[in-house]
Design a protein around this motif. Structure first.
Motif, short mmCIF file in Angstrom:
data_model
loop_
_atom_site.label_atom_id
_atom_site.label_comp_id
_atom_site.label_asym_id
_atom_site.label_seq_id
_atom_site.Cartn_x
_atom_site.Cartn_y
_atom_site.Cartn_z
N THR A 21 0.85 -1.19 0.00
CA THR A 21 0.00 0.00 0.00
C THR A 21 0.89 1.24 0.00
O THR A 21 1.93 1.27 0.64
CB THR A 21 -0.93 0.04 1.23
N ILE A 22 0.47 2.24 -0.73
CA ILE A 22 1.20 3.50 -0.78
C ILE A 22 0.64 4.42 0.28
O ILE A 22 -0.55 4.70 0.30
CB ILE A 22 1.07 4.15 -2.18
N GLN A 23 1.50 4.85 1.18
CA GLN A 23 1.06 5.75 2.23
C GLN A 23 1.11 7.18 1.71
O GLN A 23 2.10 7.62 1.14
CB GLN A 23 1.98 5.61 3.44
N THR A 24 0.03 7.89 1.89
CA THR A 24 -0.04 9.29 1.48
C THR A 24 0.49 10.14 2.61
O THR A 24 0.18 9.91 3.77
CB THR A 24 -1.51 9.68 1.20
N GLU A 25 1.29 11.13 2.23
CA GLU A 25 1.79 12.05 3.24
C GLU A 25 0.63 12.79 3.88
O GLU A 25 -0.29 13.23 3.20
CB GLU A 25 2.74 13.06 2.62
N LYS A 26 0.66 12.92 5.18
CA LYS A 26 -0.33 13.70 5.90
C LYS A 26 0.31 15.00 6.36
O LYS A 26 1.48 15.04 6.73
CB LYS A 26 -0.88 12.94 7.10
N ILE A 27 -0.48 16.04 6.32
CA ILE A 27 0.00 17.37 6.68
C ILE A 27 -0.91 17.93 7.76
O ILE A 27 -2.13 17.85 7.66
CB ILE A 27 0.00 18.29 5.44
N PHE A 28 -0.29 18.49 8.78
CA PHE A 28 -1.03 19.12 9.87
C PHE A 28 -0.66 20.60 9.91
O PHE A 28 0.47 20.98 9.59
CB PHE A 28 -0.67 18.46 11.21
N LEU A 29 -1.62 21.42 10.29
CA LEU A 29 -1.41 22.86 10.42
C LEU A 29 -1.68 23.26 11.86
O LEU A 29 -2.48 22.62 12.55
CB LEU A 29 -2.34 23.61 9.47
N GLY A 30 -1.04 24.30 12.32
CA GLY A 30 -1.23 24.73 13.70
C GLY A 30 -1.23 26.23 13.86
O GLY A 30 -0.61 26.95 13.07
N ILE A 31 -1.94 26.66 14.88
CA ILE A 31 -1.95 28.07 15.30
C ILE A 31 -2.43 28.12 16.75
O ILE A 31 -3.32 27.37 17.14
CB ILE A 31 -2.82 28.95 14.38
N HIS A 32 -1.83 29.00 17.53
CA HIS A 32 -2.22 29.22 18.93
C HIS A 32 -2.28 27.91 19.72
O HIS A 32 -3.19 27.70 20.52
CB HIS A 32 -3.57 29.95 19.02
N GLY A 33 -1.35 27.00 19.46
CA GLY A 33 -1.28 25.75 20.21
C GLY A 33 -2.28 24.70 19.80
O GLY A 33 -2.34 23.63 20.39
N LYS A 34 -3.08 24.97 18.78
CA LYS A 34 -4.08 24.00 18.30
C LYS A 34 -3.60 23.37 17.00
O LYS A 34 -2.96 24.02 16.19
CB LYS A 34 -5.43 24.66 18.09
N VAL A 35 -3.93 22.09 16.82
CA VAL A 35 -3.53 21.34 15.63
C VAL A 35 -4.76 21.05 14.79
O VAL A 35 -5.80 20.65 15.31
CB VAL A 35 -2.84 20.02 16.04
N PHE A 36 -4.63 21.25 13.48
CA PHE A 36 -5.71 20.99 12.53
C PHE A 36 -5.22 20.00 11.48
O PHE A 36 -4.10 20.10 11.00
CB PHE A 36 -6.16 22.29 11.86
N GLY A 37 -6.04 19.06 11.11
CA GLY A 37 -5.68 18.09 10.09
C GLY A 37 -6.05 16.69 10.53
O GLY A 37 -6.75 16.53 11.52
N PRO A 38 -5.61 15.71 9.82
CA PRO A 38 -4.63 15.75 8.76
C PRO A 38 -5.23 16.19 7.43
O PRO A 38 -6.41 16.01 7.18
CB PRO A 38 -4.14 14.31 8.67
#
Length: 77
Positions: free
Chosen positions: A3-20
């Protein structure tokens, strides 16, 4: 079957994480709403800033760690 794993990307601001998120999803986001990015394919780099650090202040300005004189305000009673 591999299986090909897709890169996951997370974004952050003010100590909070959004994503993947996936790379193609980033095109639909307003990245100026975030300050940090983390890519699982580059995990060894850790969180990376989305915006460059400010340049150093010119010598005529005190650095942020130096105390500059404070204004005194007098209020009539």
């Amino acid at each position: 079957m591999k299986t090909i794993q897709t890169e996951k990307i997370f974004l952050g601001i003010h100590g909070k994480v959004f994503g993947p998120f996936e790379e193609n999803e980033l095109k639909t986001l307003n990245l100026s709403d975030y300050r940090w990015i983390y890519r699982t394919a580059e995990a060894s780099k850790g969180w990376q800033p989305l915006d460059a650090m400010p340049q150093t202040l010119p010598p005529s300005h005190p650095s942020p760690d130096q105390q500059s004189p404070r204004a005194v305000i007098y209020v009539a009673e």
